[in-house]
Enzyme design. Structure first.
Site, PDB file in Angstrom:
ATOM      1  CG  HIS A 164      12.938   8.346   9.211  1.00  0.00           C
ATOM      2  ND1 HIS A 164      13.251   9.154   8.135  1.00  0.00           N
ATOM      3  CD2 HIS A 164      12.008   7.456   8.747  1.00  0.00           C
ATOM      4  CE1 HIS A 164      12.533   8.788   7.081  1.00  0.00           C
ATOM      5  NE2 HIS A 164      11.783   7.741   7.416  1.00  0.00           N
ATOM      6  CG  HIS A 204      10.885   4.206   7.975  1.00  0.00           C
ATOM      7  ND1 HIS A 204       9.905   5.160   7.785  1.00  0.00           N
ATOM      8  CD2 HIS A 204      10.470   3.442   9.022  1.00  0.00           C
ATOM      9  CE1 HIS A 204       8.937   4.980   8.682  1.00  0.00           C
ATOM     10  NE2 HIS A 204       9.260   3.946   9.441  1.00  0.00           N
ATOM     11  CG  ASP A 264      12.164   4.486   2.572  1.00  0.00           C
ATOM     12  OD1 ASP A 264      12.006   4.227   3.784  1.00  0.00           O
ATOM     13  OD2 ASP A 264      11.589   5.441   2.014  1.00  0.00           O
ATOM     14  CG  HIS A 265      14.583   7.476   4.669  1.00  0.00           C
ATOM     15  ND1 HIS A 265      14.473   8.783   4.267  1.00  0.00           N
ATOM     16  CD2 HIS A 265      13.391   6.886   4.369  1.00  0.00           C
ATOM     17  CE1 HIS A 265      13.259   8.987   3.764  1.00  0.00           C
ATOM     18  NE2 HIS A 265      12.587   7.842   3.812  1.00  0.00           N
ATOM     19  CG  HIS A 312       7.506   9.253   8.896  1.00  0.00           C
ATOM     20  ND1 HIS A 312       6.556   8.713   8.060  1.00  0.00           N
ATOM     21  CD2 HIS A 312       8.683   8.667   8.544  1.00  0.00           C
ATOM     22  CE1 HIS A 312       7.128   7.838   7.250  1.00  0.00           C
ATOM     23  NE2 HIS A 312       8.408   7.783   7.523  1.00  0.00           N
ATOM     24  CG  ASP A 327       9.997   9.769   4.721  1.00  0.00           C
ATOM     25  OD1 ASP A 327      10.552  10.391   3.799  1.00  0.00           O
ATOM     26  OD2 ASP A 327       9.932   8.518   4.765  1.00  0.00           O
ATOM     27  CG  HIS A 329       9.490   9.382  -0.214  1.00  0.00           C
ATOM     28  ND1 HIS A 329       9.695   8.126  -0.730  1.00  0.00           N
ATOM     29  CD2 HIS A 329       9.776   9.294   1.101  1.00  0.00           C
ATOM     30  CE1 HIS A 329      10.081   7.312   0.234  1.00  0.00           C
ATOM     31  NE2 HIS A 329      10.140   7.987   1.374  1.00  0.00           N
TER      32      HIS A 329
HETATM   33 FE    FE Z   1      10.700   7.187   3.307  1.00  0.00          FE
HETATM   34 ZN    ZN Z   2      10.069   6.911   6.340  1.00  0.00          ZN
END
Ligand code: FE
Ligand code: ZN
Length: 254
Positions: free
Chosen positions: A56, A58, A60-61, A114, A133, A171
């Protein structure tokens, strides 16, 4: 096992996965949160990735995409529905599409909830599920963009996979997920046993990931919204969508 899977901790609590098909030596990186720890882990193994998968959009990915593409010339594969939010995609995938890491075949699940376009990747040869996530060990992602019905439907797709599937999530949230799970499902003996094991691992600074999908089916409250006892306790007997929504809301406020 034909797929070697290495877990790389990144940022504060992300996991990036290096996935190597032993038959061909093909290496993929799943959800590179940031470049440096990923590149260090690749270099330590002498692995050169030719593929990146994003579950996805985001940050942090996808934060490591650009630097890894620059260094290794990887092809970037991600969800078609988030193509406009992920720069530099070479291939866009949808529900049911086949993907390959060398000789290993995987299949794409669309798992909105998400984010709108979130995908999960299932490699039966692992057997491994890269859940991003959507599904966490003893938890699920925050419902930023989807509805309870969408999220629950996504989780049902993943729940239908075999018990022996290893769940590689985005995570290390398991210990806080465990505390919450006990608060809504305190009488669940399978959950109590799993929490003890999670606490043991975390006390030794060990990862709790991957978990087994069979264990998640027994203990993860977000996969159990259609369990009669849990649903009744959430005030939504016979309505798994409403029970899921209630569990998600309580987690947001936990
Ligand atoms: Fe994440
Ligand atoms: Zn995420």
């Amino acid at each position: 096992m034909a797929l070697e899977i290495e877990l790389v901790p990144a940022l504060s609590d992300n996991y990036v996965y290096l996935v190597r098909d032993a038959a061909t030596g093909t290496v993929a990186v799943i959800d590179p949160a940031e470049p440096d720890p990923v590149d260090a882990a690749l270099t330590a193994r002498g692995w050169k990735p030719s593929l990146i998968f994003n579950t996805h959009h985001h940050g942090d990915h996808i934060g490591g995409n650009a630097a890894l593409i620059q260094k290794y010339g990887c092809r970037l594969i991600g969800p078609a529905a988030e193509a406009h939010r992920i720069p530099g995609m070479d291939a866009m995938v949808k529900e049911g599409d086949r993907v390959e890491i060398g000789a290993e075949q995987g299949v794409v699940f669309e798992t909105p909830g998400h984010t709108k376009g979130h995908i999960a990747l299932h490699f039966p040869g692992g057997p491994a599920l890269f859940a991003g996530d959507t599904l966490f060990a003893l938890g699920c992602g925050r419902m930023f963009e989807g509805t309870p019905r969408e999220f629950w439907t996504s989780l049902l797709k993943l729940r239908a996979l075999p018990d022996a599937t290893k769940v590689y999530c985005g995570h290390e949230y398991t210990q806080s997920n465990a505390r919450f799970a006990l608060s809504v499902d305190p009488g669940n003996a399978a959950l109590v046993a799993q929490v003890a094991e999670v606490d043991r691992k975390r006390s030794q600074n060990l990862p709790t990931v991957p978990s087994l999908l069979g264990d998640e089916k027994l203990a993860n409250p977000f996969l159990r919204a259609d369990n009669p006892d849990l649903a009744r306790r959430m005030g939504a007997p016979d309505d798994p969508v409403a029970a899921f929504a209630e569990i998600r809301k309580r987690k947001d406020n936990f």
